[in-house]
Design a protein around this motif. Structure first.
Motif, short mmCIF file in Angstrom:
data_model
loop_
_atom_site.label_atom_id
_atom_site.label_comp_id
_atom_site.label_asym_id
_atom_site.label_seq_id
_atom_site.Cartn_x
_atom_site.Cartn_y
_atom_site.Cartn_z
N ASP A 41 -49.12 11.06 7.18
CA ASP A 41 -49.68 12.34 6.74
C ASP A 41 -48.66 13.12 5.91
OD1 ASP A 41 -48.06 12.54 8.97
OD2 ASP A 41 -49.01 14.36 9.71
N TYR A 42 -48.51 12.74 4.65
CA TYR A 42 -47.57 13.43 3.78
C TYR A 42 -48.29 13.96 2.54
CZ TYR A 42 -47.60 8.79 1.55
OH TYR A 42 -47.98 7.61 0.97
N THR A 43 -47.75 15.03 1.97
CA THR A 43 -48.33 15.65 0.78
C THR A 43 -47.23 15.88 -0.24
OG1 THR A 43 -50.02 16.78 2.09
CG2 THR A 43 -49.59 17.64 -0.11
N HIS A 44 -47.51 15.56 -1.49
CA HIS A 44 -46.55 15.71 -2.58
C HIS A 44 -46.42 17.18 -2.98
CE1 HIS A 44 -45.39 15.11 -7.00
NE2 HIS A 44 -44.38 14.64 -6.30
N LEU A 45 -45.20 17.69 -3.00
CA LEU A 45 -44.95 19.09 -3.38
C LEU A 45 -44.55 19.25 -4.84
CD1 LEU A 45 -43.02 20.42 -0.25
CD2 LEU A 45 -45.45 20.55 -0.76
N GLY A 46 -44.02 18.20 -5.46
CA GLY A 46 -43.62 18.29 -6.86
C GLY A 46 -42.34 17.54 -7.14
N CYS A 47 -41.90 17.63 -8.39
CA CYS A 47 -40.67 17.00 -8.85
C CYS A 47 -39.65 18.10 -9.14
CB CYS A 47 -40.96 16.17 -10.11
SG CYS A 47 -39.49 15.48 -10.91
N PHE A 48 -38.45 17.99 -8.57
CA PHE A 48 -37.47 19.05 -8.66
C PHE A 48 -36.10 18.49 -9.07
CE2 PHE A 48 -40.69 20.24 -5.61
CZ PHE A 48 -41.09 21.48 -6.07
N VAL A 49 -35.29 19.35 -9.67
CA VAL A 49 -33.96 18.98 -10.16
C VAL A 49 -32.97 18.91 -9.00
CG1 VAL A 49 -32.04 19.66 -11.66
CG2 VAL A 49 -34.41 20.01 -12.42
N ASP A 50 -32.12 17.90 -9.04
CA ASP A 50 -31.02 17.78 -8.09
C ASP A 50 -29.71 17.81 -8.86
OD1 ASP A 50 -29.87 17.57 -5.63
OD2 ASP A 50 -30.20 15.42 -5.39
N LYS A 51 -28.62 18.16 -8.20
CA LYS A 51 -27.30 18.17 -8.83
C LYS A 51 -26.30 17.47 -7.92
CE LYS A 51 -27.74 22.32 -11.72
NZ LYS A 51 -27.14 23.63 -12.08
N LYS A 52 -25.45 16.66 -8.51
CA LYS A 52 -24.45 15.94 -7.73
C LYS A 52 -23.51 16.89 -7.00
CE LYS A 52 -24.36 12.01 -10.97
NZ LYS A 52 -25.10 12.64 -12.08
N SER A 53 -23.21 18.04 -7.63
CA SER A 53 -22.28 19.00 -7.05
C SER A 53 -22.95 19.88 -5.98
CB SER A 53 -21.70 19.89 -8.15
OG SER A 53 -22.73 20.59 -8.83
N ASP A 54 -24.25 19.84 -5.89
CA ASP A 54 -24.98 20.69 -4.94
C ASP A 54 -26.28 19.98 -4.56
OD1 ASP A 54 -25.91 22.76 -3.36
OD2 ASP A 54 -26.71 23.90 -5.06
N ARG A 55 -26.17 18.98 -3.70
CA ARG A 55 -27.34 18.22 -3.30
C ARG A 55 -28.32 19.10 -2.53
NH1 ARG A 55 -27.98 13.93 -6.45
NH2 ARG A 55 -26.27 12.42 -6.31
N VAL A 56 -29.60 18.94 -2.83
CA VAL A 56 -30.62 19.75 -2.16
C VAL A 56 -30.91 19.20 -0.77
CG1 VAL A 56 -33.02 20.52 -2.26
CG2 VAL A 56 -31.65 20.46 -4.35
N LEU A 57 -31.01 17.87 -0.64
CA LEU A 57 -31.31 17.26 0.64
C LEU A 57 -30.14 16.43 1.12
CD1 LEU A 57 -34.10 16.89 -1.36
CD2 LEU A 57 -35.03 16.48 0.91
N GLY A 58 -30.19 16.02 2.38
CA GLY A 58 -29.15 15.18 2.93
C GLY A 58 -29.76 13.95 3.58
N ASN A 59 -28.95 13.21 4.34
CA ASN A 59 -29.42 12.05 5.08
C ASN A 59 -30.07 11.04 4.15
OD1 ASN A 59 -30.04 10.31 7.13
ND2 ASN A 59 -31.44 11.69 8.19
N LYS A 60 -29.27 10.42 3.28
CA LYS A 60 -29.78 9.49 2.26
C LYS A 60 -29.76 8.06 2.75
CE LYS A 60 -27.23 8.04 -1.19
NZ LYS A 60 -26.44 7.95 -2.45
N LEU A 61 -30.81 7.33 2.39
CA LEU A 61 -30.87 5.89 2.59
C LEU A 61 -31.18 5.25 1.25
CD1 LEU A 61 -31.06 3.34 4.41
CD2 LEU A 61 -33.52 3.81 4.60
#
Length: 293
Positions: A41-61
């Motif tokens: 049960d997931y819903t797409h919120l959009g496409c957003f900019v990320d920056k190497k110096s300030d990552r928006v999310l964590g816990n990467k696989l």
């Protein structure tokens, strides 16, 4: 969406009413069905900019098998209400209650990388991520502004026509078998093989560059972390050689990153086909050998 707050409350299931943004032109290939799997049960919120110096999310696989459902299964195990796919082979999860995922802006057409696990899906792009909310782990509150208009009983908007593909999977109008997509660019008259920074063989792109315009110092994401393109070049196989191969002005067969020369932005694609080849984009680097198995 400025007032949207995410609370990790698995016991309270509130259906999220999110309006998907339909783009035109090159972004038409990014449209995806938002039909929710009966067990996911997931819903797409959009496409957003990320920056190497300030990552928006964590816990990467990072995994070559990443697609949307792969990322869902991973983030659900982490009890993370937000998940994102990026760079074709990365899944990110977030547990933050008030994640400011729009702080670098919307990315729009930058989300154009096919998923490593399913090339019919899009998994973010270069410094851009596709963001999803896992509804069973989330309560969405709107602090200000009008509530979103429910769309359950309304007909879905008709998306722009998607570029048709031939039976062999090549985009219609592709100039060679290695082309994976065709984009609209201003177009320039390339100078032939002297413009080439990469070449393709089948489904893989190889670097063949002089590292001009500082492209060797450009930092990119890889499955084993960030590194300069020059260092990545040293790690990847040299390839069979560019002689007689499709040649591209862009370092990664048109998929970026570009150097700082304006003509590369105008003509990232095939340099031996004149201006008409500028929008012909080939495959990306194959970084599977960098992923631990």
């Amino acid at each position: 969406m400025a007032g949207m707050r995410f609370n990790s409350t698995p016991a309270v299931i509130v259906a999220a009413c999110v309006l998907a943004s339909y783009q035109t032109g090159v972004q038409s290939r990014h449209l995806r069905s938002l039909a929710i799997d009966s067990t996911r049960d997931y819903t797409h919120l959009g496409c957003f900019v990320d920056k190497k110096s300030d990552r928006v999310l964590g816990n990467k696989l990072a995994d070559e098998e990443v697609d949307t459902e792969f990322c869902y299964d991973y983030c659900e195990e982490q009890n993370a209400p937000l998940m994102a796919t990026q760079w074709g082979i990365e899944c990110w999860c977030a547990n933050e209650v008030d994640l400011d995922y729009e702080r670098h802006g919307e990315a729009g057409e930058l989300c154009d990388y096919k998923c490593g696990g399913d090339n019919k899906e899009i998994c973010g792009g270069y410094n851009a991520f596709d963001l999803y909310v896992i509804e069973s782990l989330t309560t969405i509150d709107i602090d200000d502004g009008p509530s979103p208009t429910p769309v359950v009983d309304e007909p879905e908007p008709t998306p722009p026509p998607v570029q048709e593909e031939e039976s062999d999977g090549r985009p219609d109008g592709a100039m060679n078998d290695d082309i994976v997509k065709i984009i609209e660019v201003p177009g320039a008259t390339p100078g032939g093989a002297g413009w080439a920074d990469s070449y393709s063989v089948g489904s893989k792109c190889y670097m063949s560059t002089t590292f001009d315009h500082g492209i060797g110092e450009e930092v990119v994401d890889t499955p084993i972390g960030e590194m300069k393109i020059r260092d990545l070049y040293d790690m990847l196989q040299a390839g069979p050689g560019s002689a007689g191969r499709p040649l591209y002005n862009d370092i990664q067969c048109g998929n970026g990153p570009a150097n700082d020369a304006a003509d590369e932005t105008e003509c990232p694609g095939l340099v031996t086909e004149g201006e008409a080849g500028c929008g012909q984009i080939g495959p990306k680097w194959d970084l599977s050998e960098l992923v631990e198995t």
